[in-house]
Design a protein around this motif. Sequence first.
Motif, PDB file in Angstrom:
ATOM      1  N   GLY A 106      16.241  -5.179 -12.335  1.00  0.00           N
ATOM      2  CA  GLY A 106      15.264  -5.608 -11.125  1.00  0.00           C
ATOM      3  C   GLY A 106      15.200  -4.470 -10.123  1.00  0.00           C
ATOM      4  N   ASN A 107      14.534  -4.675  -9.176  1.00  0.00           N
ATOM      5  CA  ASN A 107      14.569  -3.531  -8.570  1.00  0.00           C
ATOM      6  C   ASN A 107      14.888  -4.134  -6.667  1.00  0.00           C
ATOM      7  N   ASN A 144       5.474  -3.025 -10.231  1.00  0.00           N
ATOM      8  CA  ASN A 144       5.160  -3.951 -11.270  1.00  0.00           C
ATOM      9  C   ASN A 144       3.682  -4.130 -11.173  1.00  0.00           C
ATOM     10  N   SER A 199       4.828  -2.448  -5.086  1.00  0.00           N
ATOM     11  CA  SER A 199       5.579  -2.998  -6.167  1.00  0.00           C
ATOM     12  C   SER A 199       5.244  -2.101  -7.353  1.00  0.00           C
ATOM     13  N   ALA A 204      10.321  -2.851 -13.559  1.00  0.00           N
ATOM     14  CA  ALA A 204      11.382  -3.757 -14.102  1.00  0.00           C
ATOM     15  C   ALA A 204      11.221  -4.063 -15.445  1.00  0.00           C
ATOM     16  N   LEU A 218      11.436  -9.144 -14.994  1.00  0.00           N
ATOM     17  CA  LEU A 218      11.091  -9.637 -13.582  1.00  0.00           C
ATOM     18  C   LEU A 218      11.605 -10.827 -13.085  1.00  0.00           C
ATOM     19  N   ASP A 255      11.446 -10.100  -7.804  1.00  0.00           N
ATOM     20  CA  ASP A 255      10.328  -8.834  -8.012  1.00  0.00           C
ATOM     21  C   ASP A 255       9.026  -9.592  -7.840  1.00  0.00           C
TER      22      ASP A 255
END
Length: 281
Positions: A40-41, A243, A241, A50, A53, A112
């Motif tokens: 993850g982050n 993502n 983000s 990621a 997620l 996330d």
Amino acid sequence: MIVRITRSRFLRQLTLSILGLVCALTFAACGGESPTATVGNPAGGTGEAATTLRVGTEPAFPPFESQGTDGNLEGFSIDLMNAVAEEAGVQVEFQSLPFDGLVPALQAGTIDAAISSMTITAERAQAISFSRPYFKAGLAIAVQDDSSDVTSLDSLRNKKIAVQLGTTGAQEAQKIEGAQVRSFDSAPLALQELANGNVDAVINDAPVTLYAIKSGNIPGIKVAGTLLTEEYYGIALPKNSPNAEKINTALNTLLTNGKYNEIYQKWFGSEPPTLPEAAPI
Ligand code: GLN
């Protein structure tokens, strides 16, 4: 006047822990891969995209997100998120959280993304980001079957209204003059309070209230009047983000390749309406 009726923090934590344990056991029993292999982050918005997620959801909002009898998550949002992940080439690990805990969890970087029928609002967009809209919804007023005096927001003045904590329905209710607003942790709890005759109305997302009525889950209630608002749901993301682009590209693909239609048909049994590229906020 706002009366907050909610389970004690302890009970809430306990419920969540049990929920988490059940999810983990169910996962293990199904022979799934370890859900702990998360890349993850933790820092939220600034790191690398990621490969797994961590997606938060409050699974008490059928037909969007709920826990099936087998304990697994199910619903329109769950199918859509799984399809988005497949399209984007990432894994998903769902985490059950209270609805009002999703934005803080995104800000803290412990998840996330969140898919939880969250309306894209200007206020939320200051704290977090949203994907493009993926569902068109709106609020409706629910009343008891035999009620005839509630027809609009105006007619709710000085009445008792149940809502779900931290939602757009709760915000709408708080604007009504003289209303006594009671907040609950979930929409089904608010609707049950109405069925029990303890409040005059519930303001909640129309598709969820309609589903509760149609499925017979909450007997003795009906929708008074039509949609109060037009709202669009978005996948919630931390600001900046890494993502976001992947998720938006995947959503756009699903909206054009027929997969979104298929998932919509499965849960709503009709053709989806066309969605704007951005929510009008
Ligand atoms: N759409 C509503 C909101 O964003 C309710 C969402 C929910 O309860 N899951 O506030």
